[in-house]
Design an enzyme around this catalytic site. Structure first.
Site, PDB file in Angstrom:
ATOM      1  N   LYS A  29      21.592  -2.684  10.212  1.00 21.62           N
ATOM      2  CA  LYS A  29      20.330  -3.238  10.704  1.00 21.62           C
ATOM      3  C   LYS A  29      20.622  -4.463  11.565  1.00 21.62           C
ATOM      4  O   LYS A  29      21.391  -5.336  11.167  1.00 21.62           O
ATOM      5  CB  LYS A  29      19.431  -3.622   9.531  1.00 21.62           C
ATOM      6  N   ASP A 493     -20.628  16.486  -7.004  1.00 20.95           N
ATOM      7  CA  ASP A 493     -20.592  17.442  -5.901  1.00 20.95           C
ATOM      8  C   ASP A 493     -21.918  17.374  -5.151  1.00 20.95           C
ATOM      9  O   ASP A 493     -22.931  17.906  -5.607  1.00 20.95           O
ATOM     10  CB  ASP A 493     -20.351  18.843  -6.462  1.00 20.95           C
ATOM     11  N   GLY A 530     -17.049  14.857  -2.182  1.00 22.51           N
ATOM     12  CA  GLY A 530     -17.434  14.325  -3.474  1.00 22.51           C
ATOM     13  C   GLY A 530     -16.469  13.308  -4.034  1.00 22.51           C
ATOM     14  O   GLY A 530     -15.547  12.842  -3.359  1.00 22.51           O
ATOM     15  N   ARG A 598      -5.601  19.323   0.489  1.00 24.12           N
ATOM     16  CA  ARG A 598      -6.642  20.338   0.403  1.00 24.12           C
ATOM     17  C   ARG A 598      -6.453  21.351   1.533  1.00 24.12           C
ATOM     18  O   ARG A 598      -5.945  21.003   2.612  1.00 24.12           O
ATOM     19  CB  ARG A 598      -8.046  19.709   0.504  1.00 24.12           C
TER      20      ARG A 598
END
Length: 664
Positions: A29, A493, A530, A598
């Site tokens: 670095k 929901d 939800g 999802r």
């Protein structure tokens, strides 16, 4: 073909230790300024990390790049001043930027993104570095440009030698990665000392023989503490050492025009500090500080000023939270045990031949080999199987406690969300799969035992990505006590006519009712519209009792506002209502796991959040596969602190809630 006017540099994420395994290469670095060098025929432009033109600051570097054997290129590297002992000095670099030409400045090149009509950004890193090395070998001798060499594998040993030499640290990079703009877990920085940027919010008047000012009052921007608030500048302490007389004069001249009457820190520092006549300034200057440690109160101990960071934007300065290093891949079961590798010399080894990048087509992540890594799972943003596996590598350690030992139900989309997706409870996995298996009866416990998959470690998450699993749903119990849940979930929901603000209000109402019966709860997004309110409990009740309790809680919510909430499952008639779904608490039912993706457009993720974060301005689908690793990296505290340590039980006086109640 000309390169893109501005290419976003890839940024390293702070990590606690160097990763092991041969999937990584490691560079030293440098202590300087990140610079992207653009050459288009005879014109050379040097751009800072923020895209500002810094060509005039480093004329020698620009002139050297103009002599490279290429007409068009984009090169990535660090401008720094090397010292006689092999280190680079940020202080010396700032001195070199004073009046006159930049003396002793060297450009350490570590990446090549464009070369004579070829866009190299999709090429694996190691191949890009080989091309860069060949380019520099053909350059005239004596140029202030150096190739940033590397070692392959042996990251922890390499870091220990770097630290023993008193160097700043290392940067670890995945060999097979393409270029990815922005911060990512594919590049990790491991520092030998604690060091980061801070925003100056004030200074104290000088005392004794000190001139200009006493110490700089600094902080970092942190997430809001309460819903609806904006980010705040949190005080981190005073920096009074490492300042020369020349530095004191220069900084004081910069600070005076920024003077303001109000304190920019929230909350303000200790009143005793204010009584010492602290002067406040607009929080615009960013400095680099080295320090010993963070205190429990969020202050830095024994800080020392290192330099002014003109390449940083104050509003983006956050406290750096190191990620855990990725696990080393395991050898195949049939492979013989490898003999211990000798400790590497601190000088990086020569690059591997080009053939070494061949394996990049079948990358290995957490010991799991990915076939078809470029298969597109999400169209927008365009994300692949490899992206999903890298996501689980980044969040796996945080996600694991939420899913460990719980029977799974899964949504598989082997060809991505634009093709067929299907529900799967029983996976047919190969002999080398790390996934565990449980034989248990589904549903109400009747019928023939069937094999359920179980997550045992982080490698299982990558194995699921390999199978095209885009949703991970879990039971409310674990394999330690399958018939006694250790949580229940209240799923809110909303119908299509319900606003997000109403969902937030509903979650808080559920929380308040739970508190009234002596139960604390935690909230997470669902990755959809939800919210889930999750209640950990001691695993003493059976499934029927937990279902009855959650049914009773839902009934109390509906009783409060029957026009806004319902427990009736049919969608017809509840378009403007929120379903308080307690049915996720019977045996065999599941809910989407924390940190699971999802199978929906946008690659949204179910994410645990703090109650204070929950507001009408943030949406359930704000969190995605791309943003969640960054969120984990910048969080200073666990939003679900106390959840896994909870031992709460249902009070005896709440036992009446276990009596069956009718749906509303």
């Amino acid at each position: 073909m000309s390169p893109s006017p501005v290419i976003e540099p890839q940024l390293a994420t702070l990590a606690s230790e160097a990763p092991g395994g041969d999937d990584w290469l490691h560079e030293m670095k440098f202590d300087g300024y990140r610079i992207l060098a653009y050459r288009n025929e005879g014109a050379v432009t040097l751009k800072s990390r923020r895209g500002h033109d810094w060509t005039a600051k480093f004329p020698g570097v620009a002139a050297a790049i103009a002599k490279l054997p290429a007409s068009v290129l984009v090169m990535d590297g660090e401008v720094a001043v090397p010292t006689a002992d092999g280190r680079t000095s940020f202080g010396a670099l700032q001195d070199a930027l004073g009046p006159g030409a930049a003396r002793g400045v060297v450009y350490f090149a570590f990446d090549l993104l464009h070369l004579d009509g070829r866009d190299l950004r999709r090429v694996p890193l190691e191949a890009r570095k080989l091309t860069l090395q060949a380019l520099l070998l053909g350059a005239p001798t004596g140029l202030p440009i150096r190739y940033s060499d590397h070692v392959i594998g042996r990251g922890p040993a390499f870091f220990e030698q770097v630290r023993a030499r008193g160097l700043e640290g290392i940067v670890s990079k995945r060999r097979s990665d393409p270029h990815m703009g922005g911060r990512s877990p594919g590049w990790l920085k491991i520092k030998a000392t604690l060091q980061q940027e801070f925003v100056v919010g004030g200074y104290t008047v000088p005392e004794g023989s000190r001139s200009s000012f006493g110490s700089l009052l600094v902080g970092t921007y942190e997430a809001p503490r309460h819903a609806g608030e904006e980010v705040r500048l949190a005080f981190a302490g005073g920096v009074g050492t490492g300042l020369t007389e020349a530095t004191l004069r220069d900084l004081h001249a910069r600070l005076v025009p920024l003077t303001q009457a109000t304190c920019p820190f929230d909350p303000p520092p200790d009143p005793a500090l204010i009584r010492r006549r602290a002067l406040w300034v607009r929080p615009e200057l960013v400095i680099d500080v080295e320090f010993l440690e963070w205190t429990r109160e969020g202050n830095i101990r024994h800080p020392s000023y290192r330099g002014l960071r003109e390449d940083r934007v104050a509003a983006e300065v956050r406290r750096e939270i190191p990620l855990a290093a990725p696990s080393s891949p395991l050898p195949p079961p049939s492979a013989p045990a490898a003999s211990p590798s000798p400790a590497p010399d601190v000088s990086p080894s020569p690059p591997a031949p080009a053939a070494a990048t061949k394996g990049s087509r079948t990358p290995v992540i957490l010991g799991q080999r990915l076939s078809n890594p470029d298969r597109r799972f999400y169209p927008e943003p365009p994300l692949t199987k490899l992206d999903l596996a890298r996501y689980y590598e980044a969040v796996g350690a945080t996600m694991l406690p939420h899913v460990l030992g719980r029977p799974l139900s899964l949504v598989r989309c082997p060809e991505g969300i634009d093709a067929e997706c299907f529900y799967a409870k029983h996976l047919a996995t190969g002999a080398g799969s790390p996934l565990g298996r449980l034989m248990l009866r589904d549903g109400d416990g009747e019928g023939k035992p069937e094999p359920f998959s179980v997550i045992r470690d982080e490698a299982c998450l990558v194995a699921l990505a390999q199978l095209g699993v885009l949703e991970i749903h879990t039971w409310n119990s674990t394999d330690e006590r399958l018939e006694h849940p250790n949580r229940f979930v209240m799923d809110l929901d909303p119908g299509p006519e319900v606003s997000w603000a109403e969902v937030v209000e509903g979650a808080r109402l559920v929380r308040d009712i739970l508190r009234a019966v002596g139960l604390e709860s935690w909230v997470k997004t669902t990755g959809g519209k939800g919210l889930h309110v999750v209640v950990p409990i001691e695993p003493v009740f059976d499934w029927a009792a937990c279902l009855a309790l959650s049914r009773a809680i839902a009934g109390l919510v509906v009783k409060q506002r029957p026009r806004h909430y319902t427990t009736a499952l049919p969608k017809a008639g509840r378009e403007a209502k929120i379903l308080v779904d307690f049915y996720r608490n019977h045996r065999g039912a599941t809910s989407v796991a924390a940190f699971s993706t999802r199978s929906r457009p946008g690659a949204t993720v179910s994410v645990p959040i703090a109650w204070d974060e929950l507001s009408a301005s943030s949406k359930s689908n704000d969190f995605t596969l791309l943003t969640v690793p960054q969120r984990l990296a910048r969080l200073g505290a666990d939003p679900w602190a106390g959840y896994f340590a909870s031992t709460q039980s249902v009070r005896p006086d709440v036992a009446r809630l276990l009596a069956p109640q009718s749906d509303s």
